[in-house]
Design an enzyme around this catalytic site. Structure first.
Site, mmCIF file in Angstrom:
data_model
loop_
_atom_site.group_PDB
_atom_site.id
_atom_site.type_symbol
_atom_site.label_atom_id
_atom_site.label_comp_id
_atom_site.label_asym_id
_atom_site.label_seq_id
_atom_site.Cartn_x
_atom_site.Cartn_y
_atom_site.Cartn_z
ATOM 1 N N GLY A 1 2.387 3.022 2.274
ATOM 2 C CA GLY A 1 3.628 2.993 3.050
ATOM 3 C C GLY A 1 4.721 2.215 2.327
ATOM 4 N N GLY B 1 0.834 -1.197 0.000
ATOM 5 C CA GLY B 1 0.000 0.000 0.000
ATOM 6 C C GLY B 1 0.872 1.252 0.000
ATOM 7 N N ASP C 1 -8.088 -0.724 1.879
ATOM 8 C CA ASP C 1 -8.558 0.657 2.051
ATOM 9 C C ASP C 1 -8.841 1.351 0.713
ATOM 10 O OD1 ASP C 1 -7.929 0.070 4.668
ATOM 11 O OD2 ASP C 1 -6.080 1.245 4.697
ATOM 12 N N GLY D 1 -10.259 1.202 7.140
ATOM 13 C CA GLY D 1 -10.036 2.111 6.014
ATOM 14 C C GLY D 1 -9.118 3.280 6.314
#
Ligand code: F6P
Length: 371
Positions: A117, A115, A140, A183
């Site tokens: 990060g 994701g 999310d 989320g």
């Protein structure tokens, strides 16, 4: 012979194994590469036994499995890693060590499924010269530049099915059911899950709510003869002028953990609004289990694009979905933006037009019209 590494980073999402499978199969079958798995995200480059060869038989029968056969870590940022020096825990930038290990292990490319990060770390490693390509994942759906991330569809189905179940018990007891969904700061999961599960009130971070509006909406529903109400609330939702609820503060290596707004909303509805209320927190149920057919397809298709990028030497890019076609965009672009729900989007317009309350204003009167 090209030798590539594949890793999964951040919170897991259904579809990660489909990526590992597709990378392994396309890498071996089409290109004749050696494919290696990295255990537990970027950490695997630093641990003894952290990388291992992947063969075709290792990825048999994993397409429909949740989780990741490689393991993952959401505290595995090599630019800020907890290490023990002279018996003391300190945060250090060990990225140069990771770059050196990638070179020493002879990897010609690294494919990273993650994701925001994990992809941010990939961007920073790309700037240090690592030949790296990203595949966006997260329940999310908040990765910028792609129409969808894999894992999201499965999580939405989980939310919708949970709401289906809550409807029947809510109706039987004439209750309000509040369900808190994941989320982080993005409301996609709660918006899509709430819409698919028939929520009456949907609270998302992008639209701050007012408690009085929630109460008036529920009381209007009772006056109109509705026996129950379902409130879908995102973990990052907040009242106007207020803050999101942090279950555990962040630190140098981890973002804050959100959670608790469901209880706060439930307590208000019961104590201030007089509605018998129960609260359910769906939590990690949304992340577990077998990926939906759509997520298997999306993960496989994005992984295929990532392998083609590696074959073309087009590093520093992320495979994305645009208008149901795969393409790619620079990691720099993805990591520089966040994706959030547009409060004017079609889904919200339609939801409002069909009587759903977002907590900012009263919806149309919910009274049934009898002929
Ligand atoms: O980013 C995915 C996600 O599931 C978020 O929706 C949630 O806030 C977070 O991860 C939970 O993370 P953890 O696995 O650390 O509890």
């Amino acid at each position: 012979m090209t030798r590539i590494a594949v890793l999964t980073g951040g919170g897991d999402a259904p579809g990660l194994n489909a990526v590992i499978r597709a990378v392994t199969r396309a890498g071996i079958l089409t290109h004749g590469w050696e494919v290696w798995g990295v255990r537990d995200g970027y950490d695997g480059f630093l641990k003894p036994g952290g990388v291992f060869r992947l063969h075709l038989e290792d990825v048999e029968h994993i397409l429909g499995q949740g989780g990741t056969i490689l393991g993952t870590a959401n505290r595995g940022n090599p630019f800020a890693r907890k290490v023990v020096r002279n018996g003391k825990e300190v945060i250090e930038d060990v990225s140069d060590e990771v770059v050196a290990r990638i070179r020493a292990l002879g990897f010609d490319a690294v494919i990273v499924a993650g994701g925001d990060g994990t992809l941010g770390v990939a961007r920073d490693l790309a700037h240090k010269g690592v030949p790296i390509v990203g595949v966006p994942k997260t329940i999310d759906n908040d990765v910028w530049g792609t129409d969808a991330t894999f894992g999201f569809d499965t999580a939405v189905s989980c939310a919708a099915h949970a709401l289906d179940r809550l409807h029947t018990t809510a109706e039987a007891h004439h209750r309000v059911m509040v369900v808190e969904l994941m989320g982080r700061e993005a409301g996609f999961l709660t918006l899509y899950g709430g819409l698919s599960g028939g929520a009456d009130i949907i609270l998302i971070p992008e639209i701050p709510f007012r408690y009085e509006v929630l109460c008036e909406t529920i009381q209007a529903r009772v006056r109109c003869g509705h026996k129950s109400s379902i409130v879908a609330v995102a973990e990052g939702a907040k009242p106007e002028g207020g803050h999101e609820i942090i279950a555990r503060p962040g630190d140098a290596i981890a973002v804050p953990r959100l959670g608790g707004i469901g209880q706060v909303v439930g307590k208000y509805l019961e104590e201030e609004c007089g509605a018998e209320t129960r609260v359910t927190v769906l939590g990690h149920l949304q992340r577990g289990g077998s990926p939906s057919a759509f997520d298997r397809w999306l993960a496989t298709t994005l992984a295929g694009e990532a392998v083609r990028l590696v074959a073309a030497g087009a590093f520093g890019r992320v495979a994305v979905l645009r208008n149901m076609q795969v393409t790619s965009i620079p990691l720099d672009e993805v990591a520089a933006h966040v994706r959030r729900v547009d409060p004017e989007c079609d889904a919200i317009r339609t939801a409002r037009e069909t009587g759903i309350c977002f907590g900012d204003r009263l919806p149309p009167a919910p009274c049934p019209q009898k002929a």
